[in-house]
Design a protein around this motif. Structure first.
Motif, PDB file in Angstrom:
ATOM      1  N   LEU A 121       0.823  -1.217   0.000  1.00  0.00           N
ATOM      2  CA  LEU A 121       0.000   0.000   0.000  1.00  0.00           C
ATOM      3  C   LEU A 121       0.851   1.259   0.000  1.00  0.00           C
ATOM      4  CD1 LEU A 121      -2.646  -1.175   2.641  1.00  0.00           C
ATOM      5  CD2 LEU A 121      -2.642  -1.527   0.157  1.00  0.00           C
ATOM      6  N   GLU A 122       2.080   1.144   0.514  1.00  0.00           N
ATOM      7  CA  GLU A 122       2.967   2.309   0.613  1.00  0.00           C
ATOM      8  C   GLU A 122       4.402   1.826   0.711  1.00  0.00           C
ATOM      9  OE1 GLU A 122       1.300   5.548   3.204  1.00  0.00           O
ATOM     10  OE2 GLU A 122       3.207   5.227   4.216  1.00  0.00           O
ATOM     11  N   GLY A 123       5.302   2.456  -0.043  1.00  0.00           N
ATOM     12  CA  GLY A 123       6.706   2.046  -0.016  1.00  0.00           C
ATOM     13  C   GLY A 123       6.936   0.867  -0.945  1.00  0.00           C
ATOM     14  N   ALA A 124       8.159   0.367  -0.959  1.00  0.00           N
ATOM     15  CA  ALA A 124       8.501  -0.804  -1.773  1.00  0.00           C
ATOM     16  C   ALA A 124       8.997  -1.888  -0.827  1.00  0.00           C
ATOM     17  CB  ALA A 124       9.587  -0.448  -2.785  1.00  0.00           C
ATOM     18  N   VAL A 125       8.578  -3.120  -1.098  1.00  0.00           N
ATOM     19  CA  VAL A 125       8.851  -4.222  -0.181  1.00  0.00           C
ATOM     20  C   VAL A 125       9.560  -5.347  -0.921  1.00  0.00           C
ATOM     21  CG1 VAL A 125       7.784  -5.935   1.348  1.00  0.00           C
ATOM     22  CG2 VAL A 125       6.764  -3.651   1.135  1.00  0.00           C
ATOM     23  N   ALA A 126      10.633  -5.852  -0.329  1.00  0.00           N
ATOM     24  CA  ALA A 126      11.254  -7.065  -0.853  1.00  0.00           C
ATOM     25  C   ALA A 126      10.494  -8.248  -0.276  1.00  0.00           C
ATOM     26  CB  ALA A 126      12.723  -7.124  -0.464  1.00  0.00           C
ATOM     27  N   VAL A 127       9.892  -9.033  -1.183  1.00  0.00           N
ATOM     28  CA  VAL A 127       9.211 -10.278  -0.800  1.00  0.00           C
ATOM     29  C   VAL A 127      10.145 -11.381  -1.258  1.00  0.00           C
ATOM     30  CG1 VAL A 127       7.141 -11.685  -1.078  1.00  0.00           C
ATOM     31  CG2 VAL A 127       6.958  -9.180  -1.160  1.00  0.00           C
ATOM     32  N   GLY A 128      10.919 -11.936  -0.321  1.00  0.00           N
ATOM     33  CA  GLY A 128      12.018 -12.803  -0.731  1.00  0.00           C
ATOM     34  C   GLY A 128      12.975 -11.972  -1.560  1.00  0.00           C
ATOM     35  N   ASP A 129      13.202 -12.379  -2.827  1.00  0.00           N
ATOM     36  CA  ASP A 129      14.136 -11.655  -3.699  1.00  0.00           C
ATOM     37  C   ASP A 129      13.442 -10.685  -4.643  1.00  0.00           C
ATOM     38  OD1 ASP A 129      16.280 -13.024  -2.632  1.00  0.00           O
ATOM     39  OD2 ASP A 129      16.126 -14.666  -4.079  1.00  0.00           O
ATOM     40  N   ASP A 130      12.122 -10.605  -4.572  1.00  0.00           N
ATOM     41  CA  ASP A 130      11.369  -9.760  -5.507  1.00  0.00           C
ATOM     42  C   ASP A 130      10.923  -8.460  -4.841  1.00  0.00           C
ATOM     43  OD1 ASP A 130      10.609 -11.555  -8.038  1.00  0.00           O
ATOM     44  OD2 ASP A 130      10.612 -12.824  -6.241  1.00  0.00           O
ATOM     45  N   ILE A 131      11.050  -7.359  -5.582  1.00  0.00           N
ATOM     46  CA  ILE A 131      10.599  -6.072  -5.060  1.00  0.00           C
ATOM     47  C   ILE A 131       9.157  -5.844  -5.530  1.00  0.00           C
ATOM     48  CG2 ILE A 131      11.014  -3.577  -4.978  1.00  0.00           C
ATOM     49  CD1 ILE A 131      13.288  -5.213  -3.756  1.00  0.00           C
ATOM     50  N   VAL A 132       8.282  -5.547  -4.584  1.00  0.00           N
ATOM     51  CA  VAL A 132       6.865  -5.344  -4.891  1.00  0.00           C
ATOM     52  C   VAL A 132       6.483  -3.934  -4.450  1.00  0.00           C
ATOM     53  CG1 VAL A 132       4.534  -6.244  -4.566  1.00  0.00           C
ATOM     54  CG2 VAL A 132       6.482  -7.813  -4.525  1.00  0.00           C
ATOM     55  N   ALA A 133       5.771  -3.237  -5.329  1.00  0.00           N
ATOM     56  CA  ALA A 133       5.415  -1.833  -5.090  1.00  0.00           C
ATOM     57  C   ALA A 133       3.892  -1.680  -5.095  1.00  0.00           C
ATOM     58  CB  ALA A 133       6.044  -0.968  -6.183  1.00  0.00           C
ATOM     59  N   PRO A 134       3.387  -0.513  -4.665  1.00  0.00           N
ATOM     60  CA  PRO A 134       1.937  -0.279  -4.758  1.00  0.00           C
ATOM     61  C   PRO A 134       1.462  -0.476  -6.195  1.00  0.00           C
ATOM     62  CG  PRO A 134       2.944   1.375  -3.356  1.00  0.00           C
ATOM     63  CD  PRO A 134       4.075   0.587  -3.969  1.00  0.00           C
ATOM     64  N   GLY A 135       0.285  -1.058  -6.356  1.00  0.00           N
ATOM     65  CA  GLY A 135      -0.218  -1.363  -7.690  1.00  0.00           C
ATOM     66  C   GLY A 135       0.154  -2.763  -8.142  1.00  0.00           C
ATOM     67  N   GLN A 136       0.818  -3.518  -7.272  1.00  0.00           N
ATOM     68  CA  GLN A 136       1.172  -4.898  -7.602  1.00  0.00           C
ATOM     69  C   GLN A 136       0.737  -5.834  -6.485  1.00  0.00           C
ATOM     70  OE1 GLN A 136       5.441  -4.372  -8.024  1.00  0.00           O
ATOM     71  NE2 GLN A 136       5.225  -4.315 -10.255  1.00  0.00           N
ATOM     72  N   LEU A 137       0.353  -7.022  -6.891  1.00  0.00           N
ATOM     73  CA  LEU A 137       0.009  -8.081  -5.948  1.00  0.00           C
ATOM     74  C   LEU A 137       0.995  -9.230  -6.168  1.00  0.00           C
ATOM     75  CD1 LEU A 137      -2.603  -8.938  -4.036  1.00  0.00           C
ATOM     76  CD2 LEU A 137      -2.971 -10.535  -5.916  1.00  0.00           C
ATOM     77  N   ALA A 138       1.608  -9.676  -5.096  1.00  0.00           N
ATOM     78  CA  ALA A 138       2.508 -10.828  -5.176  1.00  0.00           C
ATOM     79  C   ALA A 138       1.768 -12.029  -4.609  1.00  0.00           C
ATOM     80  CB  ALA A 138       3.775 -10.568  -4.364  1.00  0.00           C
ATOM     81  N   TYR A 139       1.703 -13.103  -5.401  1.00  0.00           N
ATOM     82  CA  TYR A 139       1.007 -14.320  -4.974  1.00  0.00           C
ATOM     83  C   TYR A 139       2.020 -15.401  -4.646  1.00  0.00           C
ATOM     84  CZ  TYR A 139      -1.475 -18.729  -5.218  1.00  0.00           C
ATOM     85  OH  TYR A 139      -1.966 -19.973  -4.913  1.00  0.00           O
ATOM     86  N   LEU A 140       1.767 -16.119  -3.549  1.00  0.00           N
ATOM     87  CA  LEU A 140       2.629 -17.215  -3.133  1.00  0.00           C
ATOM     88  C   LEU A 140       1.747 -18.435  -2.878  1.00  0.00           C
ATOM     89  CD1 LEU A 140       3.502 -14.407  -1.277  1.00  0.00           C
ATOM     90  CD2 LEU A 140       5.572 -15.786  -1.221  1.00  0.00           C
ATOM     91  N   GLY A 141       2.077 -19.534  -3.518  1.00  0.00           N
ATOM     92  CA  GLY A 141       1.275 -20.749  -3.374  1.00  0.00           C
ATOM     93  C   GLY A 141       1.465 -21.415  -2.016  1.00  0.00           C
ATOM     94  N   PRO A 142       0.661 -22.427  -1.745  1.00  0.00           N
ATOM     95  CA  PRO A 142       0.757 -23.146  -0.471  1.00  0.00           C
ATOM     96  C   PRO A 142       2.116 -23.829  -0.299  1.00  0.00           C
ATOM     97  CG  PRO A 142      -1.242 -23.772  -1.673  1.00  0.00           C
ATOM     98  CD  PRO A 142      -0.393 -22.967  -2.618  1.00  0.00           C
ATOM     99  N   GLY A 143       2.401 -24.258   0.911  1.00  0.00           N
ATOM    100  CA  GLY A 143       3.612 -25.017   1.181  1.00  0.00           C
ATOM    101  C   GLY A 143       4.721 -24.196   1.792  1.00  0.00           C
ATOM    102  N   ARG A 144       4.437 -22.977   2.194  1.00  0.00           N
ATOM    103  CA  ARG A 144       5.464 -22.130   2.812  1.00  0.00           C
ATOM    104  C   ARG A 144       5.127 -21.942   4.288  1.00  0.00           C
ATOM    105  NH1 ARG A 144       7.753 -18.606  -1.451  1.00  0.00           N
ATOM    106  NH2 ARG A 144       6.808 -19.328  -3.375  1.00  0.00           N
TER     107      ARG A 144
END
Ligand code: MN
Length: 298
Positions: A207-230
């Motif tokens: 919603l605000e700022g940029a976030v590293a999700v693991g090795d990927d950078i995710v910004a507002p306007g993007q949705l990062a999806y992660l499947g089951p098993g984590r």
């Protein structure tokens, strides 16, 4: 470091590595009630995350919101504000101001109507509205409304997570859920590991700022999806706000049309007719805003 795992990297008998890749979706920019919104869900290739079936991110903006009475079936609406103030009125007779860090949760069941508008108490708005599909066990039930002014908060490393629905790290929200679900509003200033239910699939909406999700950078306007098993979600940011949404993969095929979450066309057609005819099913909403017609059924 990255690259394909070769047979030499993993000796026979070792557990297979969990897929590290995330699935990234860009928002569709659209307009709701006078406001530009980033629609992060549903996507054509990703319709649900658990029972979460709709994510709209609005603002921050100085525009005002005015969404007149309209009908819903088969879902919960979850409204969460980072800035601003809205007034919710519904056909149950509820009138409720929504302020930042308060959870507004309306259950449509077989039918409800509501209106949402800026109160004028604030000059800006920054908000999300999410929908949760109700399972068949409850979706024919009565409409309901909950307002939670206080929610539990969990510290996870450099993250402060407010538990909107479900549980994290042994802390549970009082909000209603009709299927196994989690929703966290996270303030992040550094690195954090969020424990996950391995049976759930998850998404991160920044919603605000940029976030590293693991090795990927995710910004507002993007949705990062992660499947089951984590079992954990590793996040890092200088200063960011985000949502973590998850749940058991929803095993019912849904049909979303306008503000209805149904299962088939005939159910949509019945709801459409009942709303257009002003049937008691949807009650009435005390609002000065104009009632919104459902678009023509094709
Ligand atoms: Mn609505």
């Amino acid at each position: 470091m990255s690259g394909p795992v070769a047979p030499a990297d993993a000796a026979p008998g070792e557990p297979a590595p969990v897929a590290a890749a995330i699935e990234r979706h860009d928002a569709r920019i659209t307009e709701v009630g006078g406001l530009t919104v980033r629609r992060l869900l549903p996507k054509r290739t990703r319709r649900t995350v658990g029972a979460w079936c709709f994510v709209d991110h609005v603002g921050p903006t100085t525009a005002t919101m005015g969404i007149g009475p309209h009908a819903h079936i088969g879902l919960h609406t979850v409204t969460w504000l980072l800035e601003g103030e809205l007034r919710h009125t519904d056909s149950l007779g509820t009138e409720q101001a929504i302020r930042p860090r308060q959870l507004n949760l309306m259950t449509a069941g077989r039918g409800v109507a509501h209106a949402e508008e800026s109160t004028g108490a604030s000059t800006s708005i920054h908000a999300v509205q999410l929908w949760v599909a109700q399972p068949s066990a409850t979706r024919g039930g009565a409409p309901a409304f909950e307002h939670h002014a206080e929610l539990p908060v969990v510290e996870l490393g450099a993250a402060t997570a407010t538990v909107l629905v479900g549980s994290v790290d042994g802390t549970t929200s009082p909000a209603r859920t009709d299927s196994p679900l989690v929703g966290l509003a996270v303030d992040l200033r550094g690195a954090a590991s969020v424990p996950l239910d391995v049976g759930f699939e998850h998404a991160v909406a920044v919603l605000e700022g940029a976030v590293a999700v693991g090795d990927d950078i995710v910004a507002p306007g993007q949705l990062a999806y992660l499947g089951p098993g984590r079992d954990a979600l590793n996040l890092r940011a200088g200063d960011a706000r985000l949502l973590v949404l998850g749940g058991a993969p929803f095993d019912e095929e849904i049909l979303m049309w306008w503000n209805f979450v149904a299962r088939d066309r005939s159910e949509v057609a019945d709801a459409w007719r009942d709303w257009q005819q002003g049937d008691d099913r949807f009650g009435s909403v005390d609002s000065s805003l104009e009632r919104i017609d459902a678009p023509p059924l094709r």
